[in-house]
Scaffold this active site. Structure first.
Site, PDB file in Angstrom:
ATOM      1  N   GLU A 180     -11.766   0.906  -1.889  1.00 31.12           N
ATOM      2  CA  GLU A 180     -11.513   2.276  -1.880  1.00 31.12           C
ATOM      3  C   GLU A 180     -11.785   3.273  -2.736  1.00 31.12           C
ATOM      4  OE1 GLU A 180      -6.552   0.949  -0.366  1.00 31.12           O
ATOM      5  OE2 GLU A 180      -6.995   1.839  -2.336  1.00 31.12           O
ATOM      6  N   GLU A 202      -6.766  -4.700   4.015  1.00 33.74           N
ATOM      7  CA  GLU A 202      -5.519  -4.642   3.346  1.00 33.74           C
ATOM      8  C   GLU A 202      -4.566  -4.053   4.354  1.00 33.74           C
ATOM      9  OE1 GLU A 202      -5.138  -2.581  -0.470  1.00 33.74           O
ATOM     10  OE2 GLU A 202      -7.017  -3.432  -1.436  1.00 33.74           O
TER      11      GLU A 202
END
Length: 461
Positions: free
Chosen positions: A163, A360
């Site tokens: 991320e 995720e």
């Protein structure tokens, strides 16, 4: 709903959120260690990065539980400040720890996917400017090469960043991560250096030539949905996707920074400093696969009175509350599984159907112990329902040809979540912080075991 043969079923975590021993066995400080020392009041209940879930000691027990639950894969990260405490000197204790940890996973049939950076900037580099400085690109290249050399005989699947948009937004636009400044132009420069650090890590990987190895990047994709079909709202949607998704997806997969993004930052007088050779490097060092972290969609509308040049993303697009939204009240995030289908089809149609996986997906809930029985087992049916809804949409996309090879839940054991500490719990396994980090499998853990055993599930399960 049956999933493809050899589908990866597992969970994801990170070094700073689980390992603990944050300043022990040769590890140097990160921005989180220093920030907690300077401003502990910012952290939920004074919960800092020192101990987290103590995976540094508990990993043999954790890996055994993974095997018991039939997990066939697991993604975590290496702590840069543990492996190279000063950026140059190899920490022998760290090499020993990670090699034992990775070998334990392999011995128990759990395929490791290892990430290099999960928001944990070493303090020695932060003092020089962190991602604001081009020196960080060279430092990351050296770190990546060192990791590949030390662990490439054990680890074949690597990712460069988790991320990356988050440390850009949270550190340089919204004030939630250190250095907690608000400076759009600086954020663009930080983003560009992060991109080049990723590119150089891929270059280091290709140079190391790990047998059977693959490298990717993990991106949080919050697909934007416009309030309406009006031109202004549609431009807001396209701008949000451009900044938050395409800014890393396009270079990583297609080998080029979107021309629209270059035009946008030029228009707002925020062009970053670059090197002439960068474009060729970006084109040459693309990835083998993508990890997609998906939690929530982004609902946007056109800003009403934007500044020019833009001072923040709110001058380009603003949030819109969809009247039909469902919310996880503990995180304030919308639950919209349908977006995972949209993301999956985007990967198929826009990104050449590159291999990708859900790296995720998960649901954080506070005060989970109120759902515990006499034996401490937590009845988290809400998490099971959340997973099922998202897997239903993922299965739909796979049947339509999207090249998804796995699903990882965030997370395996309850972990520390930055300023939020342990406020919300995400794990398949609970961690009792007051009782020597005791692990107890939740109801979702047993359900997940059956899911993996069957390589699928019935909607009635």
């Amino acid at each position: 709903m049956q999933f493809p043969e050899n589908f990866l079923w597992g969970a994801a975590a990170s070094a700073p959120q689980t390992e603990g021993h944050s300043l022990e066995d040769g590890k140097s400080a990160t921005t989180w260690d220093k920030w907690f020392a300077m401003n502990p009041e910012k952290f939920n209940e004074g919960q800092g990065p020192e101990n987290t879930s103590n995976v540094y000691e508990e990993y043999p027990n954790d890996v055994q539980i993974m095997e018991d639950l039939h997990l066939n894969s697991y993604r975590t990260s290496i702590a840069w400040a543990r492996l190279l405490p000063d950026g140059k000197t190899l920490n022998v204790a760290a090499v020993k720890f990670y090699r034992q940890y990775f070998q334990e996973l392999i011995n128990h049939g759990v395929h490791p996917i290892i990430n290099l950076f999960h928001f944990d900037m070493p303090w020695w580099l932060m003092e020089k400017g962190g991602w604001e400085t081009r020196e960080a690109v060279d430092a990351f290249y050296f770190y990546a090469k060192t990791a590949f050399e030390q662990f490439g005989d054990l680890i074949t699947d690597w990712v460069t960043f988790n991320e990356p948009i988050v440390h850009i937004e949270m550190g340089y636009l919204y004030g939630f991560h250190y250095p907690a400044v608000v400076d759009f132009k600086k954020a663009i420069q930080v983003g560009y250096h992060t991109l080049m650090a990723h590119v150089m890590a891929v270059k280091a990987f290709r140079e190391t030539n790990i047998s059977g190895g693959k490298i990717g990047i993990i991106l949080n994709v919050t697909p934007a949905y416009a309030r309406s079909g009006d031109k202004a709202d549609q431009i807001a949607k396209e701008t949000a996707d451009l900044l938050l998704s395409r800014s890393f997806l396009d270079p990583a997969v297609l080998g080029e920074v979107p021309s629209e993004l270059i035009d946008l930052v030029k228009k707002h007088q925020m062009l970053p400093e670059t090197k002439e050779s960068d474009r060729k490097l970006i084109a040459e060092y693309t990835v083998d696969f993508i990890g997609i972290n998906y939690y929530q969609p982004l609902r946007v509308k056109a800003p009403e009175e934007p500044n020019f040049p833009a001072q923040n993303t709110d001058d380009l697009f603003t949030n819109y509350e969809w009247p039909e939204r469902r919310i996880n009240p503990y995180r304030g995030w919308e639950i919209y599984p349908e977006a995972l289908y949209d993301v999956a089809m985007m990967m198929k149609e826009r990104y050449h159907n590159i291999p990708w996986y859900v790296s995720e997906n998960g649901m954080g809930v506070a005060d989970e112990r109120r759902y515990a029985d006499a034996n401490g087992k937590i009845d988290d049916q809400y998490r099971i329902d959340f997973i099922k809804e998202h897997l239903t949409q993922l299965h739909r996309a796979i049947t339509e040809g999207s090249n998804c090879f796995g699903y990882h839940l965030w997370t395996f054991v309850d972990c520390w979540s930055w300023l939020n500490g342990y406020r919300n719990r995400y794990g398949l396994v609970s961690v009792d912080l007051d009782n020597h980090y005791q692990r107890t499998i939740k109801k979702s853990g047993y359900w997940y075991r059956n899911l993996i055993k069957q390589n699928g599930f019935s909607v009635e399960d």
